[in-house]
Design a protein around this motif. Structure first.
Motif, short mmCIF file in Angstrom:
data_model
loop_
_atom_site.label_atom_id
_atom_site.label_comp_id
_atom_site.label_asym_id
_atom_site.label_seq_id
_atom_site.Cartn_x
_atom_site.Cartn_y
_atom_site.Cartn_z
N ARG A 169 46.74 116.84 -7.53
CA ARG A 169 45.42 116.91 -6.88
C ARG A 169 44.31 116.99 -7.92
O ARG A 169 43.30 116.28 -7.84
CB ARG A 169 45.36 118.13 -5.95
CG ARG A 169 44.01 118.27 -5.25
CD ARG A 169 43.93 119.54 -4.43
NE ARG A 169 44.70 119.44 -3.20
CZ ARG A 169 45.68 120.26 -2.87
NH1 ARG A 169 46.04 121.23 -3.70
NH2 ARG A 169 46.31 120.12 -1.72
N LEU A 172 43.69 113.68 -9.75
CA LEU A 172 42.99 112.68 -8.94
C LEU A 172 41.51 112.99 -8.78
O LEU A 172 40.65 112.11 -8.89
CB LEU A 172 43.67 112.59 -7.56
CG LEU A 172 43.09 111.62 -6.54
CD1 LEU A 172 43.04 110.20 -7.09
CD2 LEU A 172 43.90 111.66 -5.25
N THR A 173 41.19 114.23 -8.55
CA THR A 173 39.81 114.59 -8.18
C THR A 173 38.89 114.84 -9.36
O THR A 173 37.69 115.07 -9.16
CB THR A 173 39.82 115.83 -7.26
OG1 THR A 173 40.46 116.93 -7.93
CG2 THR A 173 40.56 115.55 -5.96
N ASP A 175 38.24 112.54 -11.57
CA ASP A 175 37.62 111.24 -11.83
C ASP A 175 36.14 111.32 -11.42
O ASP A 175 35.80 111.79 -10.34
CB ASP A 175 38.35 110.17 -11.01
CG ASP A 175 37.91 108.76 -11.34
OD1 ASP A 175 36.72 108.53 -11.64
OD2 ASP A 175 38.77 107.85 -11.27
N ASP A 177 34.31 109.08 -10.40
CA ASP A 177 34.05 108.28 -9.20
C ASP A 177 34.51 108.97 -7.91
O ASP A 177 34.30 108.44 -6.82
CB ASP A 177 34.76 106.92 -9.30
CG ASP A 177 34.12 106.02 -10.34
OD1 ASP A 177 32.91 106.16 -10.58
OD2 ASP A 177 34.84 105.17 -10.91
N TRP A 178 35.14 110.12 -8.05
CA TRP A 178 35.68 110.82 -6.88
C TRP A 178 34.58 111.24 -5.90
O TRP A 178 34.69 111.05 -4.70
CB TRP A 178 36.48 112.05 -7.36
CG TRP A 178 36.80 113.05 -6.29
CD1 TRP A 178 36.37 114.34 -6.21
CD2 TRP A 178 37.59 112.84 -5.12
NE1 TRP A 178 36.85 114.95 -5.08
CE2 TRP A 178 37.60 114.05 -4.40
CE3 TRP A 178 38.29 111.74 -4.63
CZ2 TRP A 178 38.29 114.18 -3.21
CZ3 TRP A 178 38.98 111.88 -3.44
CH2 TRP A 178 38.97 113.08 -2.74
N GLY A 181 35.13 113.01 -2.53
CA GLY A 181 35.79 112.26 -1.46
C GLY A 181 34.91 111.20 -0.82
O GLY A 181 35.37 110.44 0.03
N TYR A 183 33.55 108.51 -2.23
CA TYR A 183 33.46 107.49 -3.27
C TYR A 183 33.09 106.13 -2.68
O TYR A 183 33.47 105.77 -1.56
CB TYR A 183 34.78 107.38 -4.03
CG TYR A 183 36.03 107.47 -3.18
CD1 TYR A 183 36.60 106.33 -2.60
CD2 TYR A 183 36.64 108.70 -2.94
CE1 TYR A 183 37.73 106.42 -1.81
CE2 TYR A 183 37.77 108.80 -2.14
CZ TYR A 183 38.31 107.66 -1.59
OH TYR A 183 39.43 107.75 -0.80
N PRO A 187 38.62 105.72 -7.06
CA PRO A 187 38.66 106.43 -8.35
C PRO A 187 39.89 106.01 -9.15
O PRO A 187 40.91 106.70 -9.17
CB PRO A 187 38.72 107.90 -7.91
CG PRO A 187 39.37 107.88 -6.57
CD PRO A 187 38.93 106.59 -5.92
N GLY A 190 41.43 108.32 -11.78
CA GLY A 190 42.11 109.43 -11.13
C GLY A 190 43.44 109.02 -10.53
O GLY A 190 44.42 109.76 -10.59
N ALA A 238 42.57 107.41 -1.98
CA ALA A 238 42.64 108.75 -2.56
C ALA A 238 42.57 109.84 -1.50
O ALA A 238 43.30 110.84 -1.57
CB ALA A 238 41.52 108.93 -3.59
N ASN A 239 41.71 109.69 -0.52
CA ASN A 239 41.62 110.70 0.54
C ASN A 239 42.90 110.77 1.35
O ASN A 239 43.31 111.85 1.79
CB ASN A 239 40.43 110.41 1.47
CG ASN A 239 39.10 110.85 0.89
OD1 ASN A 239 39.00 111.93 0.31
ND2 ASN A 239 38.09 110.02 1.03
#
Length: 357
Positions: A169, A172-173, A175, A177-178, A181, A183, A187, A190, A238-239
């Motif tokens: 987690r 990923l988060t 990044d 560009d995140w 959530g 974005y 990302p 990420g 990603a979400n």
């Protein structure tokens, strides 16, 4: 990707949010017999769709479609069933509500009973998050599940497993560009970091020590990380990944209403003949967790899947592990069912979905 969708209007989640509607994507294989006694439920795993389960399904396979009617429901959050990526406002993207394993089971129960009129399941089986769902089915509906075969999974997510989830987690988060959530573009950095952290857990230490990735056509470790792991998550939302991680992290049959957080007590309500198949080298769900759980299941047995493939022994890619799983499922299906009987379940005082808000 061929599948059907069952819509449930005003589906209230355990979190208190309501999906209007909840969309449960599924696919069926084989034919339901006249007395509806040949149904097998086979939930999906993390980031997998029904297609990832098909290696066990078909004429002459372990889940023989000449004999069984196999239903594969897709996990909420996997991009086919209700997910952050396909749900309209107000629960789109980063606002997608928390979904529990029991929420998934509740929706699947409605599919099985309301769409197909099935009152008992010859088998519930699943890998990883599918195994979490398998255990929850056996606890929530003890009078309906005749046999259960969770593989490469457990009855609850352990603290050590939770630490892994925190790691991917965070990868990923972080990044840039995140954007919490929200974005505008995926990302990518990420997602690549997510994949590389995952790589250290999906296979065992022995898999890497023996360079088994070369047998999959990768000339180097970097080639394996880039082509196998990074590409596995390259197109993921990603979400969606985070929604499934949240479901995974909070899984525990002990939190079933009526069990008061007592996992052992919940396991004691299972009537199904339960055959747990942990991978002997799994870093997420080690065999010790299943040995512990089996002690509380009336008709429980544990058999370790041999080999160095770790958690991914359940994915069908290792021929020896695949044959081991398939043979175990055939044997289980040929055995007498557990204590489940038609029409018995929540009404006799066992914990179940009827206790949900």
């Amino acid at each position: 990707m061929t599948h059907d969708v069952y819509e449930i209007e005003d589906f209230v989640l355990e979190s208190g949010a309501t999906l209007r509607p909840a969309r449960l994507a599924y696919r069926t294989y084989g034919t339901l017999n006249a007395d509806r006694s040949n149904a097998v439920l086979f939930p999906t795993w993390f980031a997998g769709t029904h297609e990832a389960n098909e290696w066990l399904i078909g004429p002459g396979e372990a889940l023989d479609t000449d004999r069984y009617f196999v239903i594969v429901p897709n996990l909420f959050g996997n991009g086919l069933s209700s997910s952050p990526s396909n749900t309209p406002p107000p629960y789109d993207r980063a606002r997608f509500p928390a979904v529990s394993v029991r929420d998934n089971v509740a929706a699947q129960h409605r599919l099985v009973t309301e769409v197909f009129g099935i009152e008992r399941l010859a088998l519930v089986t699943g890998c990883s998050m599918g195994a979490l769902q398998t255990y929850q089915w056996a606890v929530s509906h003890p009078g309906m599940v005749e046999r259960a075969a969770p593989y490469c999974g457990a009855a609850r997510t352990s603290p050590h497993n939770s630490v892994f989830i925190e790691g991917v987690r965070a990868a990923l988060t972080t990044d840039q560009d995140w954007r919490g959530g929200w974005y505008d573009r995926p990302p990518r950095a990420g997602l690549r970091a997510f994949a590389r952290v995952y790589a250290g857990w999906g296979f065992s230490q022995a898999f890497y020590r023996t360079h088994t990735y070369r047998e999959l056509g990768h000339a180097s470790l970097e080639d394996f990380l880039a082509h196998f792991w990074e590409m596995n998550f390259h197109h993921a939302d990603a979400n969606d990944l985070l929604a499934m991680l949240d479901t995974w992290q909070r899984a525990d049959v002990g939190t079933t209403p009526g069990c008061d957080g007592d996992t052992a007590r919940a396991l004691g309500t299972i009537r199904a003949r339960l055959l747990a198949l942990p991978s002997e080298t799994d870093l997420y769900f080690p065999p010790a967790d299943e040995e512990w759980a089996s002690a509380f299941v009336r008709d429980g047995e544990v058999r370790e899947i041999p080999g160095v493939w770790g958690h991914l022994a359940g994915g069908g890619g290792d021929p020896k592990a695949a044959a081991f799983i398939a043979d175990a499922l055939r044997e289980l299906l040929a055995s007498p069912p557990g204590g489940a009987t038609t029409g018995v379940g929540e009404a006799d005082g066992a914990p179940g979905e009827g206790a949900r808000p």
